[in-house]
Design a protein around this motif. Structure first.
Motif, PDB file in Angstrom:
ATOM      1  N   ARG A   1       0.843  -1.208   0.000  1.00 27.28           N
ATOM      2  CA  ARG A   1       0.000   0.000   0.000  1.00 27.28           C
ATOM      3  C   ARG A   1       0.875   1.253   0.000  1.00 27.28           C
ATOM      4  O   ARG A   1       0.642   2.192  -0.760  1.00 27.28           O
ATOM      5  CB  ARG A   1      -0.913  -0.044   1.228  1.00 27.28           C
ATOM      6  CG  ARG A   1      -1.665   1.222   1.530  1.00 27.28           C
ATOM      7  CD  ARG A   1      -2.963   1.291   0.747  1.00 27.28           C
ATOM      8  NE  ARG A   1      -3.676   2.509   1.005  1.00 27.28           N
ATOM      9  CZ  ARG A   1      -4.724   2.615   1.802  1.00 27.28           C
ATOM     10  NH1 ARG A   1      -5.173   1.550   2.427  1.00 27.28           N
ATOM     11  NH2 ARG A   1      -5.331   3.754   1.950  1.00 27.28           N
ATOM     12  N   LEU A   2       1.870   1.279   0.881  1.00 23.76           N
ATOM     13  CA  LEU A   2       2.753   2.448   0.948  1.00 23.76           C
ATOM     14  C   LEU A   2       3.541   2.625  -0.344  1.00 23.76           C
ATOM     15  O   LEU A   2       3.769   3.756  -0.782  1.00 23.76           O
ATOM     16  CB  LEU A   2       3.693   2.322   2.139  1.00 23.76           C
ATOM     17  CG  LEU A   2       3.016   2.475   3.506  1.00 23.76           C
ATOM     18  CD1 LEU A   2       3.969   2.091   4.626  1.00 23.76           C
ATOM     19  CD2 LEU A   2       2.506   3.887   3.695  1.00 23.76           C
TER      20      LEU A   2
ATOM     21  N   GLU B   1      10.288   6.594  -7.704  1.00 24.79           N
ATOM     22  CA  GLU B   1      10.602   5.755  -8.860  1.00 24.79           C
ATOM     23  C   GLU B   1      11.259   4.428  -8.477  1.00 24.79           C
ATOM     24  O   GLU B   1      11.593   3.638  -9.346  1.00 24.79           O
ATOM     25  CB  GLU B   1      11.517   6.518  -9.818  1.00 24.79           C
ATOM     26  CG  GLU B   1      10.837   7.722 -10.434  1.00 24.79           C
ATOM     27  CD  GLU B   1      11.747   8.493 -11.371  1.00 24.79           C
ATOM     28  OE1 GLU B   1      12.909   8.065 -11.572  1.00 24.79           O
ATOM     29  OE2 GLU B   1      11.300   9.512 -11.896  1.00 24.79           O
ATOM     30  N   GLY B   2      11.444   4.189  -7.177  1.00 25.74           N
ATOM     31  CA  GLY B   2      12.102   2.963  -6.735  1.00 25.74           C
ATOM     32  C   GLY B   2      11.167   1.772  -6.723  1.00 25.74           C
ATOM     33  O   GLY B   2       9.962   1.887  -6.973  1.00 25.74           O
ATOM     34  N   GLY B   3      11.718   0.635  -6.400  1.00 22.61           N
ATOM     35  CA  GLY B   3      10.963  -0.607  -6.401  1.00 22.61           C
ATOM     36  C   GLY B   3      10.363  -0.945  -5.050  1.00 22.61           C
ATOM     37  O   GLY B   3      10.629  -0.301  -4.029  1.00 22.61           O
ATOM     38  N   TYR B   4       9.564  -1.987  -5.053  1.00 24.44           N
ATOM     39  CA  TYR B   4       8.874  -2.460  -3.847  1.00 24.44           C
ATOM     40  C   TYR B   4       9.872  -2.907  -2.777  1.00 24.44           C
ATOM     41  O   TYR B   4       9.708  -2.617  -1.598  1.00 24.44           O
ATOM     42  CB  TYR B   4       7.930  -3.602  -4.225  1.00 24.44           C
ATOM     43  CG  TYR B   4       7.325  -4.320  -3.047  1.00 24.44           C
ATOM     44  CD1 TYR B   4       6.362  -3.701  -2.255  1.00 24.44           C
ATOM     45  CD2 TYR B   4       7.714  -5.612  -2.729  1.00 24.44           C
ATOM     46  CE1 TYR B   4       5.808  -4.358  -1.173  1.00 24.44           C
ATOM     47  CE2 TYR B   4       7.161  -6.272  -1.656  1.00 24.44           C
ATOM     48  CZ  TYR B   4       6.212  -5.642  -0.878  1.00 24.44           C
ATOM     49  OH  TYR B   4       5.670  -6.294   0.190  1.00 24.44           O
ATOM     50  N   SER B   5      10.927  -3.618  -3.188  1.00 28.67           N
ATOM     51  CA  SER B   5      11.898  -4.119  -2.207  1.00 28.67           C
ATOM     52  C   SER B   5      12.623  -2.972  -1.507  1.00 28.67           C
ATOM     53  O   SER B   5      12.995  -3.088  -0.334  1.00 28.67           O
ATOM     54  CB  SER B   5      12.902  -5.062  -2.861  1.00 28.67           C
ATOM     55  OG  SER B   5      13.638  -4.379  -3.843  1.00 28.67           O
ATOM     56  N   THR B   6      12.811  -1.854  -2.205  1.00 27.29           N
ATOM     57  CA  THR B   6      13.426  -0.687  -1.577  1.00 27.29           C
ATOM     58  C   THR B   6      12.542  -0.171  -0.447  1.00 27.29           C
ATOM     59  O   THR B   6      13.025   0.179   0.636  1.00 27.29           O
ATOM     60  CB  THR B   6      13.640   0.435  -2.624  1.00 27.29           C
ATOM     61  OG1 THR B   6      14.391  -0.089  -3.715  1.00 27.29           O
ATOM     62  CG2 THR B   6      14.360   1.618  -2.027  1.00 27.29           C
ATOM     63  N   VAL B   7      11.237  -0.162  -0.688  1.00 31.01           N
ATOM     64  CA  VAL B   7      10.291   0.294   0.329  1.00 31.01           C
ATOM     65  C   VAL B   7      10.282  -0.671   1.519  1.00 31.01           C
ATOM     66  O   VAL B   7      10.316  -0.235   2.682  1.00 31.01           O
ATOM     67  CB  VAL B   7       8.867   0.446  -0.263  1.00 31.01           C
ATOM     68  CG1 VAL B   7       7.863   0.799   0.816  1.00 31.01           C
ATOM     69  CG2 VAL B   7       8.857   1.488  -1.360  1.00 31.01           C
ATOM     70  N   THR B   8      10.275  -1.980   1.264  1.00 26.93           N
ATOM     71  CA  THR B   8      10.233  -2.942   2.371  1.00 26.93           C
ATOM     72  C   THR B   8      11.492  -2.851   3.226  1.00 26.93           C
ATOM     73  O   THR B   8      11.417  -2.917   4.454  1.00 26.93           O
ATOM     74  CB  THR B   8      10.048  -4.381   1.860  1.00 26.93           C
ATOM     75  OG1 THR B   8      11.092  -4.696   0.950  1.00 26.93           O
ATOM     76  CG2 THR B   8       8.707  -4.558   1.193  1.00 26.93           C
ATOM     77  N   GLU B   9      12.663  -2.695   2.598  1.00 23.75           N
ATOM     78  CA  GLU B   9      13.908  -2.571   3.365  1.00 23.75           C
ATOM     79  C   GLU B   9      13.894  -1.311   4.218  1.00 23.75           C
ATOM     80  O   GLU B   9      14.336  -1.320   5.370  1.00 23.75           O
ATOM     81  CB  GLU B   9      15.112  -2.554   2.421  1.00 23.75           C
ATOM     82  CG  GLU B   9      15.417  -3.887   1.794  1.00 23.75           C
ATOM     83  CD  GLU B   9      16.548  -3.801   0.779  1.00 23.75           C
ATOM     84  OE1 GLU B   9      17.353  -2.847   0.857  1.00 23.75           O
ATOM     85  OE2 GLU B   9      16.624  -4.686  -0.079  1.00 23.75           O
TER      86      GLU B   9
END
Length: 191
Positions: free
Chosen positions: A70-71, A81-89
């Motif tokens: 969601r975030l 412009e970053g990816g999902y894994s960047t957000v999770t980390e």
């Protein structure tokens, strides 16, 4: 293997033919030696989410259970412009670690208690139940396959288990999926 072949006197070309490798690959590994390469942590080139930190903190404060998916969608709408894994980390660093639930150990004296459970065996065409009884102190397991979970079958399984454990004088059994029973060594039910 490459180093062993080199010690035997083979040339780089001969080693490459024998190992089905390119000559340059053989030369590279011979040059590196026997030490395995050591890889360090990746070098980070700045934090992509630093400019969104205040937004993320505000969202997590209002709604602590928001998912990273969601975030990530919300950040994309804001121009991230970053990816999902960047957000999770990044969220792993922002969110506090969840509190571990308190677990109270359950200790029993040797020969005092056993825990009983019936489980259904998966993947069989005919329904079969596994009666298992575990000694509370030593975690010794005794089991038997049964066709039903009726009281008569439960008592038969208890008797067979207690006969297998000949050194026990008195044992209470804590039944995890059926009502509580306690059997004495002379097989009288003393619930």
């Amino acid at each position: 293997m490459i180093h062993n072949l080199k010690q035997q006197g083979l040339s780089i070309s001969a080693i490459a033919r024998k190992a089905s490798l390119n000559r340059k690959t053989v030369a590279k590994y011979l040059h590196q030696g026997l030490e395995a390469p050591v890889y360090g942590p990746r070098q980070r080139d700045g934090r992509m989410l630093e400019e969104y930190k205040d937004y993320l903190l505000e969202r997590l404060e209002r709604f602590p259970g928001l998912s990273a998916r969601r975030l990530h969608r919300e950040l994309k709408a804001l121009g991230f412009e970053g990816g999902y894994s960047t957000v999770t980390e990044y969220l792993r660093e922002l969110r506090p670690a969840p509190a571990r639930p308190f677990e109270q150990r359950f200790e029993t004296a040797p020969g005092q208690q056993a825990q009983v459970e019936f489980t259904c065996e998966p993947g069989v065409t005919r329904k079969v139940f596994l009666f298992s009884i575990v000694l509370g102190n030593s975690r010794f397991v005794w089991g038997r396959y049964c066709s039903n979970q009726k009281l008569e079958m439960v008592l038969r399984c208890h008797i067979a288990a207690f006969e297998a454990w000949t050194d026990l004088k008195k044992m209470e059994s804590l039944c995890l999926t059926i009502s509580f029973l306690s059997l004495e060594r002379d097989w009288r039910l003393i619930a």
